[in-house]
Design an enzyme around this catalytic site. Structure first.
Site, PDB file in Angstrom:
ATOM      1  N   ASP A 190       0.912  -1.138   0.000  1.00 53.09           N
ATOM      2  CA  ASP A 190       0.000   0.000   0.000  1.00 53.09           C
ATOM      3  C   ASP A 190       0.950   1.186   0.000  1.00 53.09           C
ATOM      4  OD1 ASP A 190      -1.441   2.280   0.883  1.00 53.09           O
ATOM      5  OD2 ASP A 190      -3.047   0.947   1.502  1.00 53.09           O
ATOM      6  N   HIS A 191       1.127   1.820  -1.149  1.00 54.04           N
ATOM      7  CA  HIS A 191       2.251   2.755  -1.241  1.00 54.04           C
ATOM      8  C   HIS A 191       2.095   3.957  -0.301  1.00 54.04           C
ATOM      9  CE1 HIS A 191      -0.180   5.011  -4.223  1.00 54.04           C
ATOM     10  NE2 HIS A 191       0.581   6.043  -3.918  1.00 54.04           N
ATOM     11  N   HIS A 253      -5.645   2.905   0.942  1.00 62.78           N
ATOM     12  CA  HIS A 253      -4.898   4.057   1.453  1.00 62.78           C
ATOM     13  C   HIS A 253      -5.633   4.789   2.587  1.00 62.78           C
ATOM     14  CE1 HIS A 253      -2.748   3.128  -2.100  1.00 62.78           C
ATOM     15  NE2 HIS A 253      -3.413   3.881  -2.943  1.00 62.78           N
TER      16      HIS A 253
HETATM   17  O1  LIG Z   1      -3.172   3.774  -5.656  1.00 66.17           O
HETATM   18  C1  LIG Z   1      -3.503   4.785  -6.251  1.00 66.17           C
HETATM   19  O2  LIG Z   1      -2.973   5.961  -5.872  1.00 66.17           O
HETATM   20  C2  LIG Z   1      -2.940   7.058  -6.774  1.00 66.17           C
HETATM   21  C3  LIG Z   1      -2.633   8.298  -5.931  1.00 66.17           C
HETATM   22  O3  LIG Z   1      -1.373   8.144  -5.331  1.00 66.17           O
HETATM   23  P1  LIG Z   1      -0.493   9.402  -4.914  1.00 66.17           P
HETATM   24  O4  LIG Z   1       0.714   8.818  -4.272  1.00 66.17           O
HETATM   25  O5  LIG Z   1      -0.196  10.158  -6.177  1.00 66.17           O
HETATM   26  O6  LIG Z   1      -1.319  10.234  -3.991  1.00 66.17           O
HETATM   27  C4  LIG Z   1      -4.241   7.209  -7.505  1.00 66.17           C
HETATM   28  O7  LIG Z   1      -4.102   8.199  -8.513  1.00 66.17           O
HETATM   29  C5  LIG Z   1      -4.611   5.907  -8.165  1.00 66.17           C
HETATM   30  O8  LIG Z   1      -5.896   6.020  -8.768  1.00 66.17           O
HETATM   31  C6  LIG Z   1      -4.646   4.782  -7.161  1.00 66.17           C
HETATM   32  O9  LIG Z   1      -4.756   3.534  -7.834  1.00 66.17           O
END
Ligand SMILES: O=C1O[C@H](COP(=O)(O)O)[C@@H](O)[C@H](O)[C@H]1O
Ligand SMILES: NC(=O)C1=CN([C@@H]2O[C@H](COP(=O)(O)OP(=O)(O)OC[C@H]3O[C@@H](n4cnc5c(N)ncnc54)[C@H](OP(=O)(O)O)[C@@H]3O)[C@@H](O)[C@H]2O)C=CC1
Length: 516
Positions: A190-191, A253
Site C-alpha cells: 500500500d504505497h 490508502h
Molecule cells: O493507488 C492509487 O494511488 C494514486 C494516488 O497516489 P499518490 O501517491 O499520487 O497520492 C491514484 O491516482 C490511483 O488512482 C490509485 O490507484
C-alpha cells in the site's frame, strides 16, 4: 539543512529482484526510478540483480534503453555520470516470458542462476508482481513448479494493489498465494504506507507529550482525512471503471491512514506489534447496518464536464475506456466511527476524489473547544485548535492555536505554526516505492498490509458497495475542478462541523509562522 536528515546506510543482503510486468506503467514510472535512487544513495551494494519479465520481446540492451528513459523522465535523481550509469545498468537483464507458460520458467531459472553466480548473490529472490491481479495466483504456482523457489536463500513475494475486488475474491486470492508462500513471505503494497509523513504520524503521536495525552474522545472533536487529486482516470479507465474510488483509494490508502491515526501505541516497534494494533482499529470500525445508514453516512459522486485553471475538462463518462453510462463513483466521502474506548463518539470524516481543485493528502485533527470561553464577554468566538499533517505533495505539520494579537488590548488571532518538511528536504524526500522496496529487501514488513488487515478493510467496504449496488444510479455529480458533491459538506454540517480548507487556503485571518 538537508544534512540534518541524512543517516547511516545499511545495505540489504544481496538478492535478485524480479519485476514481473517490467514493460508496464508501474515499472516505468515508479519501480525503476526507485531502484536507481536506492543505488545512488548507496542503499544497494553491488551484489544485486534485476530481471525484468514480460511477454514483449526485448534484448537486454533494449531493456536498458527503456530503463534509461524511465529514469530520465521519472526519477528524482538525474543520470549525470555515464560510468556510474554503466555500473548500475549492468545489474539488469530481461526475460521474455508468458507467465502462464510453466516451461518458460526453466529458462528463467537458468538466467537467474547465471546472474547469481556473476554478482555473488546467495539465492535470495524477491518477486515483485507489477501485473494485473488475475495473474498473481498463476505466477506463484508457476514459480514453484518451475523450480524458482528451490534455493537456500529467502523468497519474498511483493504484490501490488488491488488485493481482490471484495472480501470473497481477496480470500480466494489469499488462499492461492498461501499454497506457495507463507504469510511472512508476502509483502502487500500500500504505497501510502511508504510515504514519509504517513510513517511520521507514529512519531508525532508517540514521541510527543503534547499530543498523546490529548489523543482521545475527551479532547478531539473530529478527524478529517482528505486525499484529493486533480487528475482524472488518465489511461486507466478500464481498471478504474470497474473499481471506483471506494475500492481504488478507500479500502486501502484511506483506511490505512485512519489506522495510523487511531491505533493504540504498540508495545514494541516490531512489525507484528504495529500491525496487531492497526488491525484492532479496522475491527472496531462501526459497520453500516442498512442501505439507509449507508445513505446517511456515505456520499458518492461522479465528475461531469468542468473547468480547472482555465482548461476545459471532460466528464467521467467521456473518458477513454469508460462506459458512457457508467455509475462508477469518482468521489466518496464518509463518516466513520471507531467504536473503542479511545474514540467512542468521535467522527472520522474521510473523502477522496478525482478532478478536485488541488492535489493533496492531509489529515486534520480538530480539538474540542475550551471548557469555558472566558473571552466570550469580549465577543470572541475561539477557533478550534487544529493539528494538520500534510502528507503529499507538501510534507509537514502545522498547529493552529489562538494568541493575542500583538499591540491590541485583547484581540485574539489564530496562528498557524508551520513546520514545512518538504521546504527543508526538497527533492531529497524519498519516494514511497524506494522505502518499500528497500524494506522488502531487508525483510521488514511493518509498512506492508497483513492479510487480516486487508480482510477487515474489505468487510467494512463491502457493506457500502452492497448498499450502492441496490441503487446504482443514485449517485451525485460534481463539475470537474470543484470540491465534490454538496452532500459531502452537508455530512459535516449536520454535526456542526465543516471541512477545513486544504493547505490552510482561504483562511485570511490566520497568521502563518513558518521558520523556513
Ligand atoms: O493507488 C492509487 O494511488 C494514486 C494516488 O497516489 P499518490 O501517491 O499520487 O497520492 C491514484 O491516482 C490511483 O488512482 C490509485 O490507484
Ligand atoms: N500504474 C500505476 O500507477 C499503478 C499500478 N498498480 C497496480 O500495478 C499492477 C500493474 O499495473 P500497470 O503497470 O499500470 O499495468 P500495465 O498494463 O501498464 O502493465 C502490465 C504488465 O504486465 C505484463 N503482462 C501482462 N500479461 C502478462 C503475461 N501473461 N505474462 C507476462 N507479462 C504479462 C505486461 O507486459 P507485456 O504486455 O509485455 O506482456 C506489462 O508489463 C496492477 O496490479 C495495477 O493495479 C497499483 C498502483 C498504481
Amino acid at each position: 539543512m538537508a544534512d540534518n536528515f541524512s543517516q547511516p546506510t545499511v545495505q540489504p543482503p544481496g538478492a535478485v529482484f524480479f519485476i514481473f510486468g517490467a514493460t508496464g506503467d508501474l515499472a516505468r514510472r515508479k519501480l525503476f526510478p526507485a531502484i536507481y535512487s536506492l543505488y545512488r544513495e548507496g542503499k544497494l551494494a553491488e551484489d544485486f540483480a534485476v530481471i525484468g519479465v514480460a511477454r514483449r520481446p526485448r534484448t537486454d540492451e533494449e531493456f536498458k534503453e527503456d530503463l534509461y528513459r524511465s529514469i530520465e523522465e521519472f526519477c528524482r535523481y538525474k543520470i549525470d555520470d555515464q560510468e556510474h550509469w554503466g555500473r548500475f545498468a549492468q545489474h539488469f537483464s530481461y526475460k521474455s516470458l508468458d507467465i502462464n507458460n510453466v516451461d518458460g520458467y526453466h529458462e528463467l531459472r537458468e538466467l537467474t542462476e547465471s546472474v547469481e553466480a556473476r554478482f555473488g548473490i546467495p539465492g535470495n529472490r524477491l518477486f515483485y508482481l507489477a501485473l494485473a491481479p488475475e495473474l498473481f495466483g498463476s505466477v506463484s504456482f508457476n514459480l514453484q513448479k518451475g523450480g524458482m523457489l528451490d534455493t537456500s536463500g529467502w523468497h519474498r513475494l511483493v504484490i501490488e494493489k488491488p488485493f481482490g475486488y471484495d472480501l470473497q475474491s481477496a480470500q480466494k486470492l489469499n488462499e492461492e498465494l498461501s499454497q506457495v508462500f507463507k504469510e511472512e513471505e508476502i509483502y502487500r503494497i500500500d504505497h501510502y504506507l511508504g510515504k514519509e509523513m504517513v510513517q511520521n504520524i507514529e512519531v508525532i503521536r508517540f514521541a510527543n507529550a503534547f499530543f498523546e495525552p490529548l489523543w482521545n474522545n475527551k479532547h478531539i472533536a473530529n478527524v478529517q482525512i482528505t486525499l484529493s487529486e486533480t487528475v482524472g482516470v488518465e489511461e486507466r479507465g478500464g481498471y478504474y471503471d470497474h473499481a471506483g474510488a471506494l475500492r481504488d483509494m478507500g479500502q486501502n490508502h484511506m483506511l490505512q491512514m485512519l489506522t495510523m491515526i487511531a491505533m493504540e501505541p504498540p508495545s514494541r516497534l516490531y512489525a507484528e506489534d504495529i500491525r496487531d494494533e492497526k488491525v484492532k482499529v479496522l475491527r472496531s470500525l462501526r459497520p453500516y447496518e442498512s442501505v439507509q445508514e449507508v445513505k446517511e453516512n456515505v456520499v458518492r459522486g461522479q465528475y461531469i464536464a468542468g473547468e480547472a485553471r482555465g482548461k476545459k475538462l471532460p466528464g467521467y463518462r467521456e473518458e477513454d475506456k469508460v462506459d458512457p453510462n457508467s455509475n462508477t463513483e469518482t468521489y466518496f466521502a464518509a463518516k466513520v466511527f471507531v467504536d473503542n474506548f479511545r474514540w467512542a463518539g468521535v467522527p472520522f470524516y474521510i473523502r477522496t476524489g478525482k478532478r478536485l481543485p488541488v492535489k493533496t493528502t492531509e489529515v486534520v485533527v480538530e480539538f474540542k473547544a475550551m471548557p469555558t470561553n472566558v473571552y466570550l464577554g469580549q465577543k470572541h468566538t475561539l477557533e478550534p485548535n487544529l493539528l494538520v499533517i500534510r502528507v503529499n505533495p507538501m510534507e509537514g505539520i502545522y498547529i493552529k492555536i489562538n494568541a493575542k494579537k500583538p499591540g491590541s488590548e485583547s484581540q485574539i488571532q489564530p496562528l498557524a505554526m508551520d513546520f514545512c518538511q518538504s521546504c527543508l528536504v526538497g527533492i531529497n524526500s524519498p519516494e514511497a516505492y524506494e522505502r518499500l522496496i528497500y524494506d522488502a529487501a531487508q525483510g521488514d514488513s511493518t509498512y506492508f498490509t497483513r492479510w487480516d488487515e486487508v480482510a477487515a478493510a474489505w468487510a467494512f467496504v463491502d457493506r457500502i458497495a452492497a448498499a450502492w449496488q441496490q441503487n446504482p444510479s443514485d449517485i451525485s455529480t460534481y463539475p470537474a475542478g470543484s470540491w465534490g458533491p454538496k452532500e459531502a459538506d452537508e455530512l459535516l454540517a449536520k454535526d456542526g462541523f465543516h471541512w477545513w480548507p486544504v493547505n490552510g487556503q482561504e483562511e485570511d485571518n490566520v497568521i502563518w509562522i513558518n521558520p523556513n
